[in-house]
Write an enzyme that holds these catalytic residues in place. Structure first.
Site, PDB file in Angstrom:
ATOM      1  N   SER A 137       0.841  -1.202   0.000  1.00 32.15           N
ATOM      2  CA  SER A 137       0.000   0.000   0.000  1.00 32.15           C
ATOM      3  C   SER A 137       0.874   1.250   0.000  1.00 32.15           C
ATOM      4  O   SER A 137       1.873   1.304   0.719  1.00 32.15           O
ATOM      5  CB  SER A 137      -0.857   0.057   1.274  1.00 32.15           C
ATOM      6  OG  SER A 137      -1.551  -1.153   1.493  1.00 32.15           O
ATOM      7  N   ASP A 146       1.315   3.750  10.080  1.00 27.96           N
ATOM      8  CA  ASP A 146       0.721   3.022   8.938  1.00 27.96           C
ATOM      9  C   ASP A 146      -0.801   3.171   8.869  1.00 27.96           C
ATOM     10  O   ASP A 146      -1.502   2.237   8.442  1.00 27.96           O
ATOM     11  CB  ASP A 146       1.085   1.525   9.003  1.00 27.96           C
ATOM     12  CG  ASP A 146       2.579   1.297   8.961  1.00 27.96           C
ATOM     13  OD1 ASP A 146       3.275   2.095   8.324  1.00 27.96           O
ATOM     14  OD2 ASP A 146       3.048   0.328   9.572  1.00 27.96           O
TER      15      ASP A 146
END
Ligand code: GRF
Length: 213
Positions: A137, A146
């Site tokens: 990602s 994150d």
């Protein structure tokens, strides 16, 4: 005008190399103003030097606190006046003030299909959990680790005989495609962050971002 960017690394810098290559081939209109590493022996510094990009080494061990290191890092970055800061394997947890300063103009790449597997050892954890797919990602950076708005994801199947090595190689190949893609969108002013959502061509993306494949 080419998009001025600064890239932060701690290691091999293969994602940095992908950005350099795409820029040299004319596919990406960026100007990498500097590469900064917290590790003196990061191979990515050599890649930058080879490409004629200014480098800085800032040793986090020489600072008393996370905040004082981040303040020095911010000064180092901002002297280059980037419009985008690209974390490419930069192995540091960032302080809240630092992430706020670059809100909406700092990307990270994380080797998992977020929101799954934040943190470290993502390949091993995905294999151990019996996942059928794993991936990578690219996301905007927020204060929480994150957890910023996801821009784009790419996935790959986990085969029955998959190892951490084979899986990380497959994921790395995808990283080198989707990181330059996200940077390209930003350089073309097609991408922005609004209320912790990634917006591409005025359309809010799903929680898992644009599905590359
Ligand atoms: C990549 O796996 C990336 O997803 C993670 O750190 C690694 C960096 O690899 N954030 P490289 O230094 O770009 O080769």
């Amino acid at each position: 005008m080419s998009l001025p960017i600064v890239v932060l690394i701690s290691g091999s810098g293969s994602n940095l190399q992908a950005l350099i290559d795409q820029s040299l081939s004319g596919h990406l209109d960026i100007d990498i103003k500097a590469v900064i590493s917290n590790k003196a022996d990061a191979f990515g510094l050599k890649r930058a030097e080879q490409a004629g990009i200014p480098t800085h080494h800032l040793n986090h061990k020489e600072f008393e606190s996370r905040e004082s290191f981040d303040a020095a890092l911010q000064t180092c970055i901002d002297q280059h006046q980037p419009q985008l800061v690209v974390l490419a394997g930069f192995m540091r947890i960032l302080s809240e003030g630092f992430t706020r300063h670059y809100q909406g103009r700092m990307f990270n790449i994380h080797p998992s299909l977020l929101p799954k597997y934040k943190g470290l050892n993502t390949h091993q954890r995905a294999i151990d959990a019996g996942e059928k797919f794993h991936g990578v990602s690219v996301h905007f950076v927020s204060a929480e680790l994150d957890a910023g708005a996801v821009i784009v994801q790419a996935k790959t199947p986990i085969e029955t005989d998959e190892t951490v090595d084979t899986l990380s190689q497959k994921v790395h190949k995808l990283e080198h495609i989707i990181y330059p893609l996200a940077v390209k969108w930003f350089s073309e002013a097609r991408l922005k962050e609004l209320n912790n959502k990634a917006i591409l061509d005025e359309t809010p993306l799903a929680e898992t971002g644009f599905a590359y494949n």
